[in-house]
Scaffold this motif. Structure first.
Motif, short mmCIF file in Angstrom:
data_model
loop_
_atom_site.label_atom_id
_atom_site.label_comp_id
_atom_site.label_asym_id
_atom_site.label_seq_id
_atom_site.Cartn_x
_atom_site.Cartn_y
_atom_site.Cartn_z
N ILE A 585 0.87 -1.17 0.00
CA ILE A 585 0.00 0.00 0.00
C ILE A 585 0.90 1.22 0.00
O ILE A 585 1.71 1.41 0.91
N GLN A 586 0.81 2.01 -1.03
CA GLN A 586 1.62 3.24 -1.11
C GLN A 586 0.68 4.43 -1.00
O GLN A 586 -0.26 4.58 -1.79
N ILE A 587 0.95 5.27 -0.01
CA ILE A 587 0.14 6.48 0.13
C ILE A 587 0.76 7.54 -0.78
O ILE A 587 1.98 7.80 -0.72
N THR A 588 -0.03 8.10 -1.66
CA THR A 588 0.51 9.07 -2.63
C THR A 588 -0.23 10.40 -2.49
O THR A 588 -1.35 10.44 -1.98
N LYS A 589 0.42 11.42 -3.03
CA LYS A 589 -0.23 12.75 -2.95
C LYS A 589 -1.32 12.88 -4.00
O LYS A 589 -2.22 13.69 -3.90
N GLY A 590 -1.20 12.08 -5.06
CA GLY A 590 -2.20 12.15 -6.12
C GLY A 590 -2.06 10.92 -6.99
O GLY A 590 -1.10 10.16 -6.85
N LEU A 591 -3.01 10.71 -7.90
CA LEU A 591 -2.93 9.59 -8.84
C LEU A 591 -2.85 10.19 -10.24
O LEU A 591 -3.51 11.19 -10.52
N PRO A 592 -2.03 9.59 -11.13
CA PRO A 592 -1.92 10.16 -12.48
C PRO A 592 -3.26 10.08 -13.21
O PRO A 592 -3.90 9.03 -13.21
N LYS A 593 -3.67 11.21 -13.81
CA LYS A 593 -4.99 11.24 -14.44
C LYS A 593 -4.94 11.84 -15.83
O LYS A 593 -4.13 12.73 -16.10
N THR A 594 -5.83 11.39 -16.67
CA THR A 594 -5.99 12.03 -17.98
C THR A 594 -6.72 13.36 -17.76
O THR A 594 -7.28 13.60 -16.68
N ASP A 632 9.44 7.88 -7.06
CA ASP A 632 10.44 8.09 -6.01
C ASP A 632 10.08 7.35 -4.72
O ASP A 632 10.95 6.88 -4.00
N ASN A 633 8.79 7.29 -4.44
CA ASN A 633 8.37 6.65 -3.19
C ASN A 633 7.88 5.22 -3.39
O ASN A 633 7.27 4.63 -2.49
N SER A 634 8.11 4.69 -4.59
CA SER A 634 7.57 3.37 -4.89
C SER A 634 8.06 2.30 -3.92
O SER A 634 9.21 2.32 -3.47
N LEU A 635 7.19 1.37 -3.62
CA LEU A 635 7.57 0.25 -2.74
C LEU A 635 8.19 -0.88 -3.55
O LEU A 635 8.56 -1.91 -3.03
N ASN A 636 8.26 -0.69 -4.85
CA ASN A 636 8.82 -1.72 -5.73
C ASN A 636 10.03 -1.20 -6.48
O ASN A 636 10.18 -1.45 -7.67
#
Ligand code: PRX
Length: 637
Positions: A585-594, A632-636
């Motif tokens: 589970i990665q908490i992100t500031k936003g999700l990439p969107k069209t 940058d913050n990816s868990l993978n």
């Protein structure tokens, strides 16, 4: 049932050609030869994929349980139909003969009748892998009730959704179940589910773990006394070929689960014929499929396919690692298993433990090894072949789906062998095609594309319960006049197929089909979650695991985030079941969107796959800079 074996490559080639050229004649001959009909059909096949409408053996009348049980009594009354292997290895195995099975099914059918269950009514079965599960399935079929088995690992919310979707008025369950060293309070889960199922008025409870459970007055009853009092004879209800036999739910990429409807005659003919040929079942063999009857594999290849062939089929209640990782091989030795059918995830988990768990056991009874549910990787295939099969057992990598009812692509041991990671060639009557991005069939032999089937086969699901439009949209709209499987595949120069995986938002985790959208819906209910996107990523044992990208409504401290993460998985367990929990589970500031606001899952999938070298053009995104911060913050990494 000795005829119609495909014994060598010429048999296969001849049968395949006939099955494609004269499909109706082909299935007509098989259906006539091998089954008990009360009335023959007037037409073998009527279909139109553009409606879609598919009917096999129309006009025929039969009951599948007479084919599974009664007709074997003349010669095989005392043959073991089902071997029940309990969770606890020190408990006795149970051997149920065909004669006994008939008595037990009839008693159960009479109990259902006494509860007002009629032909066409839906019966929800939520049971562990105990004999009552197979018996209740067959009891429904005996009286023409439509069984809807719900895998007993599903949560109360998932169970309630399935009960309500097909309006079951009765639920069959048990006081609990054993799972390795643990017990599970199944009845408690049912009670919770029924709080939102107002139409259920009867719950029949099998005793398994002898726990002290709540029995609702006027609604819940113990099965045992009812069965003791019931008669052992029950006429089989006459069914039309196209009467529904069962509903089985499978995840969709969006929305609620799809209740796939399978009908009687075509399903019977196809599961029987595939079982006999793909597993090369011979009289007196003992066959074991490790699946749960809550999935299609268990319906078709623990219950119906084997019993239609008068086989001895094993039902295993436990898990592969209890009391230790040698349990499967202990059972193979104990019952002299000849055909063994399991999932790649189990093979990988067992291989990882090393051969010391295998070596003490005599596996020389094994003749055919099967795998199903997800692509099998090269390493697992070789371990299975060498360590378990001692390089003498063909491996049948069987590709199929809940929707297909039976195996569509697989090696057939006597006819042609397997090739690691390939499901190989279509079964007789199956016409696969690969489609390109523009919806055109790729005619080159060597190719990669989306896997479709161009012609109906007898066990294809006929509709989605209550939603024929969704059936059409999901399976018959992407490509004209074809059934679209949702899988991608490649075909080698010899025409052998290798399934590469789902091309939609379904992820196969440990062989379980999970739609990502329903999981997102579940976690978006969390008070602090703004939105989420879930994708699959490769996992050594599970094949795929789930990776969730989550944005929060408000800034949270590290310790709050840890709590939220565990709440996310708790929510998923509650709404769907523990099988759908997220590994990352990665908490992100936003999700990439069209620009139109659609989440670009393609990019997230690449990040989860550690494949960020070529993300494509992201400049047109609404928020391109969010991508770098997710990487940058990816868990993978
Ligand atoms: O992606 C394919 C995968 O499992 C999906 C069907 O899942 P389900 O309806 O749950 O049925 C599973 C048991 C029949 C397929 O769309 N799948 C199934 N078998 C294989 C497979 N992928 C690769 N190789 C297989 N042998």
């Amino acid at each position: 049932m000795s005829s119609f074996y495909l014994n060598n490559l010429t048999d296969y080639n001849t049968a395949y050609e006939a099955s494609v050229k004269n499909t109706e004649q082909f299935w007509d001959a098989i259906a006539k030869k091998n089954f008990l009909w009360k009335k023959r059909w007037s037409r073998v096949l009527e279909y139109d994929f553009s409606v879609p409408k598919i009917k096999w053996f129309e006009g025929a009348e039969l009951n599948i349980t007479e084919n599974c049980i009664d007709r074997h009594l003349e010669n095989n009354a005392d043959k073991t139909a089902i071997i029940f292997e309990p969770n606890d290895p020190s408990s006795e195995s149970e051997y149920i003969t065909y004669k006994e099975l008939q008595g037990r099914v009839n008693k159960f059918a009479n109990v259902l009748k006494s509860k007002g269950v009629n032909k066409g009514d839906r019966v929800c079965i939520y049971l562990p892998m105990i004999p009552e599960l197979a018996v209740s399935v067959l009891a429904c079929a005996r009286i023409g009730a439509i069984h809807s088995v719900v895998f007993a690992g599903f949560s109360s919310t998932a169970l309630a959704t399935r009960i309500n979707d097909c309006d079951c008025k009765i639920v069959i369950t048990s006081d609990g179940s054993y799972r390795g060293a643990k017990t599970i309070d199944l009845k408690g889960i049912v009670d919770e589910a029924l709080e939102s199922c107002p139409n259920v008025n009867s719950v029949l409870v099998a005793k398994r773990i002898h726990s002290n459970i709540n029995m609702a007055n006027g609604r819940d009853e113990w099965l045992e006394p009812l069965l003791n009092d019931a008669s052992e004879s029950c006429d089989a209800t006459v069914m039309n070929a196209e009467d529904p036999l069962f509903i089985l739910y499978t995840s969709g990429s969006t929305g609620k689960p799809k209740g796939m409807v399978h009908t009687t005659a075509g399903y019977m003919v196809y599961t029987a014929h595939t079982f006999k040929n793909i597993f090369q079942y011979q009289e007196d063999d003992v066959y074991w499929c490790t699946a749960d009857i809550g999935w299609i594999t268990g319906h078709s290849y623990i219950v119906y396919g084997p019993l239609l062939n008068g086989a001895t089929t094993v039902m295993f209640e436990g898990v592969p690692n209890y009391p230790n990782y040698g349990r499967f091989w202990d059972i193979v030795q104990k019952h002299n298993i000849n055909q063994f059918y399991t999932a790649p995830t189990a093979i990988r988990a067992l291989a990882k433990q090393g051969d010391d768990f295998v070596n003490p056991y005599d596996l020389s009874s094994l003749k055919v090894l099967g795998t199903v549910g997800e692509p099998i990787n090269d390493e697992a295939w070789h371990w299975y072949s060498t360590t378990i099969g001692k390089n003498k057992c063909p491996i049948v990598d069987t590709w199929w789906q809940t929707e297909t009812g039976g195996i569509l692509i697989s090696p057939i041991p006597n006819c042609f062998s397997g090739k690691p990671t390939y499901a190989t060639l279509p079964f007789v009557g199956i016409q696969p095609a690969l489609m390109d991005e523009n919806g055109n069939e790729i005619l080159n032999t060597k190719a990669e594309g989306r896997l479709c089937i161009k012609f109906p086969w007898p066990s294809i699901a006929r509709t989605i319960w209550g939603d024929h439009k969704r059936y059409k949209d999901t399976y018959f709209s992407a490509f004209a006049n074809c059934y679209f499987t949702g899988d991608g595949a490649l075909r080698d120069e010899n025409g052998h197929y290798r399934i590469t995986g789902r091309v939609d938002d379904v992820v196969i985790v440990s062989g379980h089909n999970l739609g990502t959208a329903p999981i997102e819906d579940a976690i978006n209910e969390h008070r602090n979650i703004a939105e989420s996107a879930i994708v699959g990523f490769p996992h050594d044992i599970k094949g795929n695991a789930l990776y969730g990208f989550v944005t929060l409504k408000s800034e949270s401290s590290e310790s709050e985030i840890e709590v939220i993460k565990s709440e996310i998985n708790a929510l998923i367990s509650k709404k769907i079941g523990p099988i759908a929990k997220l590994d990352k589970i990665q908490i992100t500031k936003g999700l990439p969107k069209t620009r139109s606001g659609k989440i670009m899952r393609r990019i997230l999938r690449k990040i989860a796959h550690k494949d960020t070298g070529n993300l494509g053009d992201i400049s047109t995104l609404l928020n391109p800079d969010v991508v770098q911060s997710i990487i940058d913050n990816s868990l993978n990494k």
